[in-house]
Structure formats: C-alpha cells, structure tokens
Design an enzyme around this catalytic site. Structure first.
Site, PDB file in Angstrom:
ATOM      1  N   ARG A 107       0.822  -1.208   0.000  1.00 29.29           N
ATOM      2  CA  ARG A 107       0.000   0.000   0.000  1.00 29.29           C
ATOM      3  C   ARG A 107       0.857   1.260   0.000  1.00 29.29           C
ATOM      4  NH1 ARG A 107      -4.883  -2.162   4.040  1.00 29.29           N
ATOM      5  NH2 ARG A 107      -6.057  -3.169   2.351  1.00 29.29           N
ATOM      6  N   TYR A 122      -5.385  -0.741  -6.869  1.00 29.24           N
ATOM      7  CA  TYR A 122      -4.443  -1.716  -6.319  1.00 29.24           C
ATOM      8  C   TYR A 122      -4.529  -1.833  -4.793  1.00 29.24           C
ATOM      9  CZ  TYR A 122      -1.200  -2.879 -10.193  1.00 29.24           C
ATOM     10  OH  TYR A 122      -0.609  -3.385 -11.318  1.00 29.24           O
ATOM     11  N   GLU A 123      -4.238  -3.045  -4.313  1.00 30.13           N
ATOM     12  CA  GLU A 123      -3.960  -3.340  -2.899  1.00 30.13           C
ATOM     13  C   GLU A 123      -5.041  -2.823  -1.951  1.00 30.13           C
ATOM     14  OE1 GLU A 123      -1.855  -5.386  -3.076  1.00 30.13           O
ATOM     15  OE2 GLU A 123      -0.674  -4.828  -4.803  1.00 30.13           O
ATOM     16  N   GLY A 124      -6.291  -3.038  -2.316  1.00 29.16           N
ATOM     17  CA  GLY A 124      -7.410  -2.490  -1.566  1.00 29.16           C
ATOM     18  C   GLY A 124      -7.767  -1.157  -2.168  1.00 29.16           C
TER      19      GLY A 124
END
Length: 543
Positions: A288, A409-411
């Site tokens: 993140r 991305y990534e959440g």
C-alpha cells in the site's frame, strides 16, 4: 521518454518534511553523502536505463505462449542492471545480503524506478512484499532458503490473493491446501490479477498464496499463507503452477497481469495455520505504501513531460507556459506531488522509527490520497498538452492510463477510507489522528507566512471537527463520509509536512510551493465537511 530524478525535491521531502535524520541512532551507517549517492545512482538507472523503455514497452506489450510470458525488448537487460546495482535489498536484513538501510530511503529509490517505468517497477515492488513477509513470518529454514535470492534479485516474488469470485473479500476464496506426508501441501485453485506472476526475467518466481486447509473454519479465520515456488526447492523440477491467461489492460502494458492456475502445486505453510491474514497484511501494508509512491512517481513523470511541452509549444504567438491557466495547472501538479511525496516518506519514516500508531494512520492516507492525486495530476498533464495529450503520439496519455490502476491496487481507495475509519480511527478512538492535528497546529504556529498559518490552522480545525463527527456518528453515516474524511486528512497531513519542511529551510522554491498549496488546497479544507457529514440517508435514493 526522458526523466530526471527531482533529487532536490526528494531530499527536501525526506530530510526536512519527513524528518529522516530522526533515525540516525537506528541507522548510523546512513549519512548525507551516502543518501546523495543512493538517490543519484537510482536516478541515473531510472533516467538512462528504465525511462527509455517506458514508451517502447507500452507499445510492444507482453505475450504468453506455452505457459511462458515474454517481456518487451530491453527489459531483461534493465532487470540485470537493477539486480547488479543491489537495489532490491536496500532495506533488507543484512544477515541475508541486504543493506539494512531505512525503508524511507528504499522508498525514494522506488519513486525514481516507478516514475521512469511503472510497468517495470511493479516487479521489484512485489518482490519487496515477499521479502517482508518471509522476514517477519517465515521459519528459519524458509528464510535461509529464500531470502538471499529474493534480496539479491536473483529470484522474484509475487502475491496471489484475488480469485474470480473473491476480490477484496479474501474470506470467500476457495483455493485449497491438502497436507502431504512430507509436511508440504498440495495447492489447488485459481488466482486472478497476479502482477508479474509469470515472466522471463528471473529463473524462479516465489509465489505467496492464500489458501484454505481442508477442515479450516469458513471465512477469513480459516485462511493460511503458503510459499509456492515456480521451481521446487529440492530438485529444481517445475512446480504445478502456470499462467493460463494475461489481462488486456488500460495501462501498464509491459507488466504481465496473470491468471495463475495451481494444479496440486507443492507449497509450504508460512506462519501458523489459519493465520494467513496476519502475514498477508505484512505484504499488503508494504504494498500500500509502495503503491502510494507509485501515484507520486507517475505524477512526477507526467509533470516533467507537461512542463517540457509547455516550454516548447507556442500558442497565440507565445509559449504556452506564459499563459496563466497553464501555469496554474503546472503549479497545481508540482504542489500536490510534493505533498504526496512528503506523506509517503513520512509514513516510511514512522515505520522505520517503530512509531506504529503513526504508521497505521498514515498508510491508508499515503495510499489513497497519493494515488488519487496521481490520477488528477496525470489528467492535468493531458490537459496541458491539449489535443496532443489525447492522442497516443503525444505520450502524455500513457501516464494517465498507467496511473489509473493505482487507486484500485492493494485495496481500493474506498477500502482505504473504510480502514482509516474502522480500524485506525475507531481502533484508538482518534488518538493518532489527534497527534496529526496537534502537529498541524504546531507547524502553523511555526510558519513565518501569515496566510499559510491561517489556512493550515483552519484546516486542522476542520479535521478536528470531522474527527469528532466520525467518532460519534452511526457506522453507516460515518462510512458514507469516509472517503471525504480521508481526503481532508490527506490535505492536512500534506500541508503540515510541507510547512514543517519550509520552517527548517530558506528555500524560496519550496516556500512558493507551500504558499500555493495553502491558498488552493488548505483554504478549501472546510469544504470537505458537508460531504463528511452527508450521512447515509441521501444515498438510499439510489435504490
């Protein structure tokens, strides 16, 4: 594409804003000369080796044939240069060949890599996540087997989380792990959207795979994490994992986004059974922050291109950089980039200093605010180019296309807002956020510019009002305003860090950036409050 690492801006954000040198006792080997050498060396690699491949890689794309992904011309040589430079292991454990430097410094290096070539930069970024997960959760034999080769860049890593029926809801995954007599597991299932899940740049790819052991509890409580190498460790034979498809994407065309099939592949448990989410979040939090840095990096590349175009394009008998509206766009780009850069670096310094509460509250802000900013700035870059920005020949469109994945991305950024509210704000009843508010007020009090002091102070007050509301509101009402709350928090953190940096220096350029940010971003901070306090009721009209 041409790219020059903005080392002066990077050092200002690292040293003056993010307070890198507060880490001197923890990292005694790092000094100003070494920092300069690292940033200049990474900048040279980015500008001379990676940036020239950005446009050609975007056009050539990648291909899949016979389970093998072929990368664009020049990528193999570029990865070899990256590996030979020792860049992968800057912040890794020296026991396994790392250099043990602060993550903040490694993050600054990744900024240059991503700005020059985001598609390429995703490969070492995913490897960093694998390194951190194995460092923190791996057994001694796993560390001995994998870390040295991952840290050197000889092998790469990949995260395998998402499944067709289970996007962000990893608790719905169906990939299964069957225990074997030798202590390994047979992993069977399919994963989608796996960045650099297959490629021809490294001889082995270490997949970290979420799966459910037979008989495990349903939902997220029954998830475990496994190491599944492309080639088995014992005899070097091919494991039963392969890429069965590539996504055709809006951007990052030179980065393979794979559908991976695990067909009874041999894997080994990392960490404890049914505790896979703990290890996963080690990777996720690292990713993140790195994705937030991607937003800054692509924005910087878009800004540099727009600035160069504005200095050479004539309109109405004058260079377009002389037009006040073009200058407005360029100044907006620069000010927001510098704020995002400072936010990301400050998050990394908090992690390096083991300031967990501050790291926790800054991570969703760094990821979400910086990637939203990256899309906004890349869009402004297209606008500066006018019609040449909308056509591919102009080159500005690629930055917009590439940047657009980062808020997903990534959440997704909506999930980051939920995390900031549900886990971070409610988790400590606003204690870390009140530290941020106090820091903003302190920076306002130290400012020598009355307008900056006023705007930053008012923005801090708005964040305090919003924080009180979020802590007292019903859950659905708070969630309805969570994204606006995160945006306000990012505006304030960015302004606070820039003001802190300017207070330590006499740099006229950085002062001008801060003043513009205060007049255009902080001055409107209070406008977030109606959205934060909207409540869930008006959203019900959607049906």
């Amino acid at each position: 594409m041409t790219y020059a690492a903005p080392i002066a801006d990077m050092r200002f954000a690292l040293e003056a804003c993010a307070d890198l040198w507060s880490l001197r006792e923890r990292f005694p080997d790092l000094d100003e000369d070494l920092l300069a050498a690292i940033l200049e060396g990474a900048g040279a690699l980015a500008g001379e080796t990676l940036a020239p491949l950005n446009r050609s890689g975007d056009r050539a794309r990648i291909s899949l044939a016979n389970d093998v992904v072929t990368t664009p011309r020049g990528f193999a040589e570029a990865y070899q240069a990256y590996k030979d430079g020792g860049w992968q292991g800057l912040a890794a454990d020296p026991t396994y060949g790392g250099q043990g430097l602060p993550r903040a410094v490694a993050l600054a290096v990744m900024e240059s890599v991503h700005a020059a070539n985001m598609a390429f930069g995703l490969l070492p970024m995913l490897t960093l996540g694998a390194i951190e997960a194995i460092e923190q959760h791996g057994a001694p034999d796993q560390k001995a087997l994998y870390l040295e080769k991952l840290i050197s860049g000889e092998w790469s890593g990949a995260m395998n989380l998402t499944e067709p029926q289970a996007g962000s809801d990893v608790g719905a995954l169906t990939t299964k792990a069957v225990p074997q007599a030798d202590g390994s597991y047979a992993i069977t299932g399919q994963k989608i959207f796996i960045t650099w899940g297959e490629h021809d740049l490294a001889p082995n790819i270490i997949h970290l795979v979420l799966a459910r052991i037979e008989g495990a509890p349903a939902g997220s409580k029954g998830i475990s994490l496994f190491i599944v190498p492309k080639f088995r460790d014992a005899d070097g034979s091919r494991n039963a994992v392969r890429c069965i498809g590539l996504e055709e994407k809006m951007g990052i065309h030179a980065s393979p986004t794979c559908t991976m099939a695990f067909e009874g592949a041999t894997g080994w448990l990392i960490g404890e059974e049914n505790r896979g989410l703990v290890a996963m979040f080690t990777m996720m939090n690292a990713a993140r922050l790195n994705v937030g840095m991607e937003g800054v990096a692509v924005a910087e590349a878009a800004y540099q291109k727009a600035l160069a175009y504005a200095k050479e394009r004539k309109q109405g008998g004058a260079l377009i950089i002389e037009h006040p509206d073009v200058r407005r766009m360029l100044m907006t780009m620069r000010a927001k980039i510098q704020a995002g850069r400072a936010i990301c670096y400050a998050c990394a310094v908090a992690a390096d200093g083991d300031d967990k509460p501050m790291e926790d509250v800054l991570t969703p802000i760094a990821k979400s605010w910086s990637t939203d900013m990256g899309v906004e700035v890349a869009s402004l870059g297209v606008q500066v180019h006018g019609g040449m920005g909308f056509v591919e020949q102009g080159g500005a469109a690629q930055f917009f296309r590439d940047a657009r994945i980062a808020p997903i991305y990534e959440g997704t950024n909506g999930i980051q807002a939920i995390d900031l509210y549900g886990r971070k704000l409610l988790g400590d009843r606003g204690e870390a956020m009140r530290r941020v508010i106090d820091m903003a007020r302190e920076a306002a009090g130290q400012s020598k510019d009355a307008r900056v002091a006023t705007h930053l102070g008012d923005a801090a007050n708005a964040l305090e009002t919003a924080t009180d509301y979020m802590l007292s509101a019903a859950r659905d009402d708070a969630l309805a305003g969570a994204s606006a709350y995160l945006a306000l928090a990012g505006d304030v953190v960015g302004g606070m860090l820039l003001a802190r940096g300017v207070a330590k220096t006499s740099d006229a350029a950085q002062s001008a950036v801060l003043n513009y940010y205060a007049d255009t971003v902080l001055a409107r901070a209070g406008a977030h409050l109606p959205l934060i306090k909207l409540t869930a009721a008006p959203l019900a009209a959607l049906g």
